[in-house]
Motif scaffolding. Structure first.
Motif, PDB file in Angstrom:
ATOM      1  N   ASN A 117      -0.772  11.044  -4.977  1.00  0.00           N
ATOM      2  CA  ASN A 117      -0.580  12.094  -3.878  1.00  0.00           C
ATOM      3  C   ASN A 117      -0.641  11.257  -2.619  1.00  0.00           C
ATOM      4  O   ASN A 117      -1.631  10.771  -2.301  1.00  0.00           O
ATOM      5  CB  ASN A 117      -2.153  13.055  -4.324  1.00  0.00           C
ATOM      6  CG  ASN A 117      -2.187  13.913  -3.258  1.00  0.00           C
ATOM      7  OD1 ASN A 117      -1.733  13.794  -2.096  1.00  0.00           O
ATOM      8  ND2 ASN A 117      -2.587  15.139  -3.664  1.00  0.00           N
ATOM      9  N   VAL A 118       0.612  11.101  -2.145  1.00  0.00           N
ATOM     10  CA  VAL A 118       0.627  10.685  -0.806  1.00  0.00           C
ATOM     11  C   VAL A 118      -0.417  11.070   0.225  1.00  0.00           C
ATOM     12  O   VAL A 118      -1.036  10.334   1.027  1.00  0.00           O
ATOM     13  CB  VAL A 118       2.353  10.526  -0.325  1.00  0.00           C
ATOM     14  CG1 VAL A 118       2.065   9.847   1.013  1.00  0.00           C
ATOM     15  CG2 VAL A 118       2.832   9.835  -1.300  1.00  0.00           C
ATOM     16  N   GLY A 177      -3.795  10.472  -0.299  1.00  0.00           N
ATOM     17  CA  GLY A 177      -4.175   8.873  -0.383  1.00  0.00           C
ATOM     18  C   GLY A 177      -4.647   8.717  -1.669  1.00  0.00           C
ATOM     19  O   GLY A 177      -5.542   7.768  -1.845  1.00  0.00           O
ATOM     20  N   LEU A 178      -4.226   9.351  -2.730  1.00  0.00           N
ATOM     21  CA  LEU A 178      -4.618   9.143  -4.209  1.00  0.00           C
ATOM     22  C   LEU A 178      -3.627   8.174  -4.798  1.00  0.00           C
ATOM     23  O   LEU A 178      -2.454   8.696  -4.907  1.00  0.00           O
ATOM     24  CB  LEU A 178      -4.899  10.521  -4.676  1.00  0.00           C
ATOM     25  CG  LEU A 178      -5.996  11.338  -4.124  1.00  0.00           C
ATOM     26  CD1 LEU A 178      -6.313  12.551  -4.941  1.00  0.00           C
ATOM     27  CD2 LEU A 178      -7.254  10.666  -4.139  1.00  0.00           C
ATOM     28  N   ASP A 179      -4.006   7.181  -5.779  1.00  0.00           N
ATOM     29  CA  ASP A 179      -3.004   6.471  -6.472  1.00  0.00           C
ATOM     30  C   ASP A 179      -2.605   7.304  -7.782  1.00  0.00           C
ATOM     31  O   ASP A 179      -2.810   8.428  -7.986  1.00  0.00           O
ATOM     32  CB  ASP A 179      -3.686   5.431  -6.999  1.00  0.00           C
ATOM     33  CG  ASP A 179      -2.908   4.034  -7.041  1.00  0.00           C
ATOM     34  OD1 ASP A 179      -1.647   4.367  -6.951  1.00  0.00           O
ATOM     35  OD2 ASP A 179      -3.402   3.037  -6.983  1.00  0.00           O
ATOM     36  N   SER A 223       0.760  -1.326  -0.047  1.00  0.00           N
ATOM     37  CA  SER A 223       0.063   0.009   0.079  1.00  0.00           C
ATOM     38  C   SER A 223       0.836   1.294  -0.192  1.00  0.00           C
ATOM     39  O   SER A 223       0.151   2.436  -0.010  1.00  0.00           O
ATOM     40  CB  SER A 223      -0.898   0.182   1.245  1.00  0.00           C
ATOM     41  OG  SER A 223      -0.178   0.096   2.544  1.00  0.00           O
ATOM     42  N   ASP A 224       2.030   1.287  -0.394  1.00  0.00           N
ATOM     43  CA  ASP A 224       3.121   2.145  -0.206  1.00  0.00           C
ATOM     44  C   ASP A 224       2.855   3.163  -1.328  1.00  0.00           C
ATOM     45  O   ASP A 224       3.016   2.608  -2.560  1.00  0.00           O
ATOM     46  CB  ASP A 224       4.577   1.739  -0.211  1.00  0.00           C
ATOM     47  CG  ASP A 224       5.713   2.776   0.057  1.00  0.00           C
ATOM     48  OD1 ASP A 224       4.936   4.104   0.457  1.00  0.00           O
ATOM     49  OD2 ASP A 224       6.631   2.645   0.123  1.00  0.00           O
ATOM     50  N   LEU A 225       2.566   4.451  -1.552  1.00  0.00           N
ATOM     51  CA  LEU A 225       2.401   5.165  -2.340  1.00  0.00           C
ATOM     52  C   LEU A 225       3.718   6.116  -2.515  1.00  0.00           C
ATOM     53  O   LEU A 225       3.912   6.927  -3.529  1.00  0.00           O
ATOM     54  CB  LEU A 225       1.174   6.230  -2.274  1.00  0.00           C
ATOM     55  CG  LEU A 225      -0.168   5.646  -2.183  1.00  0.00           C
ATOM     56  CD1 LEU A 225      -1.186   6.606  -1.834  1.00  0.00           C
ATOM     57  CD2 LEU A 225      -0.712   4.977  -3.603  1.00  0.00           C
ATOM     58  N   ASN A 226       4.467   5.891  -1.676  1.00  0.00           N
ATOM     59  CA  ASN A 226       5.770   7.038  -1.696  1.00  0.00           C
ATOM     60  C   ASN A 226       6.477   6.932  -3.031  1.00  0.00           C
ATOM     61  O   ASN A 226       6.953   7.982  -3.377  1.00  0.00           O
ATOM     62  CB  ASN A 226       6.758   6.768  -0.633  1.00  0.00           C
ATOM     63  CG  ASN A 226       5.885   7.462   0.724  1.00  0.00           C
ATOM     64  OD1 ASN A 226       5.802   8.521   0.977  1.00  0.00           O
ATOM     65  ND2 ASN A 226       5.445   6.427   1.501  1.00  0.00           N
TER      66      ASN A 226
END
Length: 240
Positions: free
Chosen positions: A209-210, A213-215, A198-201
């Motif tokens: 957009n970390v 919470g946007l992919d 689930s890491d967006l960084n």
């Protein structure tokens, strides 16, 4: 043309293809077989749609929804080709469970590819020629890295193209497919690094957009530029 678009809409809303009551493997087999029956009567559309030509390549015309669907079809061709190659001869270090899951992902991508191909019918671009020379299919790290790149890019592509879709039925279909692609991306990430699903960084370069919470989300030109190293067929983009 209006009749054709209505028929496409009807076909994309066909509930049997995405019936949640089907078992996982039954769904995969059913989806691949049923897509073959979704051919459209698109006569007369060939003049103003994109097609693959052996000399000119493939043209994606984004003037309407058909351009977006062909864009998705092109990406699904790339992913299906990759997973077919991996599933046919996975790295020796893959576990039995990993081999099975890559088989499943292969079937998903084939179902997606065939759905777009048959739904678009004569409005579809032709088959793309791929180039996987930069991937070492005998090496686990190389295969997983490529899979991660394809899945993250695929999710970003669907997210970025959604705003261009005007027909509700097409948008619903894209939402269903991108959710499956996101499951693939999460699984591949977990194989590479436990707990990273689930890491967006590391997706900020793909438009994530970390804080929000946007992919990831990318426009078609950026997606095609990134995917270009894996595609031999020249892809022309117009009306973007």
């Amino acid at each position: 043309m209006k009749n054709t678009e209505l028929k496409v809409k009807d076909e994309l809303q066909e509930e049997s293809l995405f019936n949640g009551s089907l078992g996982r493997r039954s769904f995969l087999q059913f989806a691949g077989a049923s897509a073959a029956g979704l051919a459209l009567v698109a006569a007369g559309c060939k003049k103003d749609r994109g097609y693959t030509d052996t000399t000119m390549g493939a043209t994606l015309d984004f003037k309407d929804d058909f351009g977006v669907l062909n864009y998705a079809y092109a990406l699904e061709q790339l992913e299906a080709a990759f997973y077919i190659k991996v599933a046919s001869a996975p790295p020796a270090s893959f576990s039995a469970a990993e081999k099975a899951y890559f088989q499943d992902i292969q079937f998903h991508e084939i179902a997606h590819r065939e759905f777009f191909k048959n739904a678009l019918s004569t409005a579809a671009i032709g088959s793309l020629e791929v180039d996987f020379s930069s991937i070492n299919f005998t090496d686990r790290t190389s295969v997983l890295g490529a899979a991660k790149a394809f899945e993250d890019l695929g999710v970003a592509a669907y997210n970025g193209a959604g705003i261009r879709i005007k027909t509700d039925a097409y948008l619903v279909l894209a939402g269903k497919i991108v959710s499956v692609e996101a499951r693939h991306a999460a699984y591949i990430r977990e194989l590479i690094s436990v707990g990273s699903f689930s890491d967006l960084n590391d997706l900020t370069g793909l438009g994530a957009n970390v804080a929000g919470g946007l992919d990831a989300s990318l426009t078609p030109d950026k997606v095609l530029a990134a995917a270009g190293k894996f595609i031999k067929t020249k892809i022309n983009v117009i009306n973007l």
